[in-house]
Scaffold this motif. Structure first.
Motif, PDB file in Angstrom:
ATOM      1  N   SER A 106       7.206  26.410 -42.764  1.00  0.00           N
ATOM      2  CA  SER A 106       5.853  26.320 -42.189  1.00  0.00           C
ATOM      3  C   SER A 106       5.399  24.917 -41.790  1.00  0.00           C
ATOM      4  CB  SER A 106       4.811  26.923 -43.147  1.00  0.00           C
ATOM      5  OG  SER A 106       5.131  28.249 -43.397  1.00  0.00           O
ATOM      6  N   TYR A 107       6.355  24.045 -41.464  1.00  0.00           N
ATOM      7  CA  TYR A 107       5.965  22.770 -40.838  1.00  0.00           C
ATOM      8  C   TYR A 107       5.283  23.096 -39.518  1.00  0.00           C
ATOM      9  CZ  TYR A 107       8.796  19.777 -43.958  1.00  0.00           C
ATOM     10  OH  TYR A 107       9.306  19.109 -45.028  1.00  0.00           O
ATOM     11  N   LYS A 108       4.374  22.207 -39.094  1.00  0.00           N
ATOM     12  CA  LYS A 108       3.626  22.449 -37.853  1.00  0.00           C
ATOM     13  C   LYS A 108       4.319  21.841 -36.632  1.00  0.00           C
ATOM     14  CE  LYS A 108       0.003  24.380 -39.764  1.00  0.00           C
ATOM     15  NZ  LYS A 108      -0.226  25.801 -39.610  1.00  0.00           N
ATOM     16  N   GLY A 109       5.160  20.830 -36.872  1.00  0.00           N
ATOM     17  CA  GLY A 109       5.834  20.189 -35.739  1.00  0.00           C
ATOM     18  C   GLY A 109       6.651  19.010 -36.215  1.00  0.00           C
ATOM     19  N   CYS A 110       7.324  18.374 -35.284  1.00  0.00           N
ATOM     20  CA  CYS A 110       8.092  17.180 -35.657  1.00  0.00           C
ATOM     21  C   CYS A 110       8.301  16.285 -34.444  1.00  0.00           C
ATOM     22  CB  CYS A 110       9.436  17.559 -36.278  1.00  0.00           C
ATOM     23  SG  CYS A 110      10.561  18.375 -35.151  1.00  0.00           S
ATOM     24  N   SER A 133       7.834   5.574 -38.140  1.00  0.00           N
ATOM     25  CA  SER A 133       6.924   6.682 -37.827  1.00  0.00           C
ATOM     26  C   SER A 133       6.148   7.203 -39.039  1.00  0.00           C
ATOM     27  CB  SER A 133       7.690   7.816 -37.151  1.00  0.00           C
ATOM     28  OG  SER A 133       8.138   7.375 -35.888  1.00  0.00           O
ATOM     29  N   PRO A 134       6.779   7.342 -40.230  1.00  0.00           N
ATOM     30  CA  PRO A 134       5.978   7.826 -41.376  1.00  0.00           C
ATOM     31  C   PRO A 134       4.799   6.900 -41.694  1.00  0.00           C
ATOM     32  CG  PRO A 134       8.315   8.098 -41.841  1.00  0.00           C
ATOM     33  CD  PRO A 134       8.224   7.293 -40.565  1.00  0.00           C
ATOM     34  N   TYR A 158       4.486  17.563 -41.190  1.00  0.00           N
ATOM     35  CA  TYR A 158       5.196  17.083 -39.995  1.00  0.00           C
ATOM     36  C   TYR A 158       6.342  16.189 -40.453  1.00  0.00           C
ATOM     37  CZ  TYR A 158       0.961  18.585 -37.604  1.00  0.00           C
ATOM     38  OH  TYR A 158      -0.083  19.331 -37.131  1.00  0.00           O
ATOM     39  N   ALA A 159       7.242  15.856 -39.522  1.00  0.00           N
ATOM     40  CA  ALA A 159       8.374  14.996 -39.869  1.00  0.00           C
ATOM     41  C   ALA A 159       8.930  14.355 -38.613  1.00  0.00           C
ATOM     42  CB  ALA A 159       9.473  15.828 -40.550  1.00  0.00           C
ATOM     43  N   VAL A 160       9.750  13.347 -38.799  1.00  0.00           N
ATOM     44  CA  VAL A 160      10.567  12.817 -37.700  1.00  0.00           C
ATOM     45  C   VAL A 160      12.024  13.061 -38.074  1.00  0.00           C
ATOM     46  CG1 VAL A 160      10.534  10.434 -38.628  1.00  0.00           C
ATOM     47  CG2 VAL A 160      11.135  10.830 -36.221  1.00  0.00           C
ATOM     48  N   ILE A 161      12.796  13.565 -37.107  1.00  0.00           N
ATOM     49  CA  ILE A 161      14.210  13.870 -37.344  1.00  0.00           C
ATOM     50  C   ILE A 161      15.074  12.938 -36.505  1.00  0.00           C
ATOM     51  CG2 ILE A 161      15.995  15.660 -37.271  1.00  0.00           C
ATOM     52  CD1 ILE A 161      13.775  17.722 -37.207  1.00  0.00           C
ATOM     53  N   GLY A 162      16.041  12.301 -37.120  1.00  0.00           N
ATOM     54  CA  GLY A 162      16.972  11.434 -36.410  1.00  0.00           C
ATOM     55  C   GLY A 162      18.216  11.217 -37.247  1.00  0.00           C
ATOM     56  N   ASP A 184      -5.706  15.910 -42.750  1.00  0.00           N
ATOM     57  CA  ASP A 184      -4.933  16.209 -43.961  1.00  0.00           C
ATOM     58  C   ASP A 184      -3.506  16.612 -43.569  1.00  0.00           C
ATOM     59  OD1 ASP A 184      -4.093  16.829 -46.469  1.00  0.00           O
ATOM     60  OD2 ASP A 184      -5.295  18.670 -46.656  1.00  0.00           O
ATOM     61  N   ILE A 185      -2.651  15.602 -43.377  1.00  0.00           N
ATOM     62  CA  ILE A 185      -1.254  15.892 -43.003  1.00  0.00           C
ATOM     63  C   ILE A 185      -0.288  15.089 -43.882  1.00  0.00           C
ATOM     64  CG2 ILE A 185      -1.882  16.279 -40.580  1.00  0.00           C
ATOM     65  CD1 ILE A 185      -0.226  13.590 -40.043  1.00  0.00           C
ATOM     66  N   SER A 186       0.935  15.603 -43.955  1.00  0.00           N
ATOM     67  CA  SER A 186       2.031  14.796 -44.524  1.00  0.00           C
ATOM     68  C   SER A 186       3.049  14.576 -43.407  1.00  0.00           C
ATOM     69  CB  SER A 186       2.685  15.519 -45.703  1.00  0.00           C
ATOM     70  OG  SER A 186       3.371  16.671 -45.241  1.00  0.00           O
ATOM     71  N   TYR A 187       3.818  13.504 -43.502  1.00  0.00           N
ATOM     72  CA  TYR A 187       4.778  13.169 -42.428  1.00  0.00           C
ATOM     73  C   TYR A 187       5.950  12.442 -43.069  1.00  0.00           C
ATOM     74  CZ  TYR A 187       6.429  11.456 -37.856  1.00  0.00           C
ATOM     75  OH  TYR A 187       7.165  11.192 -36.728  1.00  0.00           O
ATOM     76  N   GLU A 188       7.116  13.026 -42.992  1.00  0.00           N
ATOM     77  CA  GLU A 188       8.281  12.414 -43.652  1.00  0.00           C
ATOM     78  C   GLU A 188       9.424  12.187 -42.664  1.00  0.00           C
ATOM     79  OE1 GLU A 188      10.123  16.132 -45.909  1.00  0.00           O
ATOM     80  OE2 GLU A 188       8.132  16.396 -45.081  1.00  0.00           O
TER      81      GLU A 188
END
Ligand code: ATR
Length: 264
Positions: free
Chosen positions: A55-59, A17-18, A5-9, A31-35
């Protein structure tokens, strides 16, 4: 396999958020990663395409891309439609689901963390920009009776128009009125400007909630002087993240230790 997952801005380096999602993941054993990803101002759609192809699951989506995220979603929740903006995307084989968790985050912080029920309360929402659009429907769904005030009165009227029973107008209309909860969704605090609220606006025991965090705004100082209980927007930030985590993972993290960690 770790789900990504990620945050986009833009900008994004300041984002908490990370850290928040890392704390949620640890607490719930997910078990997730978030950048944090800074997309070029003209490159939001291309960034979404890249994340999907990888193949990210969402953001999550933050300033200034929430409206573009709304346009790129193939399926949009009711609350995101009311907000006309999306802050949470879910990627699937068939498309992109768009949701908006900002208002739910505000309501949850006020009701669960601060302990103020919104049902039947007179609530004043200040501002008629993106931050206000995100919270009107969730405040109404929580049973609040809503008044919207804005420096440019016509924008408050426009924001209020689709919702029956909601009034929108200027700060001058507020004279002699009292509210149980006053929410500051303006950007006035960024420039240390005061919002033109009349004295006596707070009902006894009222809550003054500033969506901003990390600084004492003139609104908070005024509210304290007027005897109101004062809260900043850190809890809202963490609660909107928890709601996104729930959408993605089906698990609701306990936000209290995360709020305590970030305040610390
Ligand atoms: P956001 O997406 O954060 O809501 P925005 O869309 O630029 O940002 O909206 C900012 C809001 O803060 C607007 O409601 C703005 O009032 P106007 O519509 O009259 O511009 C409000 N705002 C900003 N500075 C303000 C100030 N000094 N006093 C009162 N309202 C202010």
């Amino acid at each position: 396999m770790t789900d990504r997952y990620a945050v986009i801005g833009n900008p994004i380096s300041h984002s908490k958020s990370p850290l928040i999602h890392a704390l949620f993941a640890k607490q719930t054993g997910q078990d997730i990663s978030y950048e944090a990803i800074e997309a070029p101002l003209d490159g939001f759609a291309a960034t979404i395409e890249r994340l999907r192809s990888e193949s990210y699951k969402g953001c999550n989506v933050t300033v200034p891309f929430k409206f573009e995220a709304y346009k790129c979603a193939s399926d949009i929740s009711e609350r995101a439609k009311a907000a006309q903006a999306v802050n949470t995307l879910c990627f699937s084989e068939t498309g992109i689901e768009g949701d908006n968790t900002d208002g739910a985050g505000l309501v949850r912080d006020i009701e669960q963390n601060i302990g103020t029920s919104l049902a039947g309360k007179n609530v004043l929402l200040m501002g008629a920009g993106g931050a206000s659009y995100g919270v009107v429907l969730p405040l109404l769904n929580a049973g609040a009776s809503l008044t919207i005030a804005n420096r440019t009165a016509s924008k408050a009227v426009e924001l209020a128009a689709p919702f029956s029973g909601v009034t929108g107008g200027s700060y001058e209309n507020l004279t002699e009125l009292q509210f149980d909860v006053v929410v500051n969704a303006t950007s006035a605090g960024l420039t240390d400007s005061a919002v033109p609220l009349p004295e006596g606006i707070f009902a006894p025991g009222a809550l003054a909630y500033d969506m901003m965090y990390g600084r004492e705004t003139p609104f908070m100082t005024f509210a304290r002087e007027q005897g109101a209980q004062v809260a900043d927007g850190l809890g809202m930030l963490i609660e909107q993240a928890a709601e996104a985590f729930f959408i993605w993972r089906g698990v609701r993290p306990d936000t209290r230790p995360v709020i305590a960690a970030l305040r610390g």
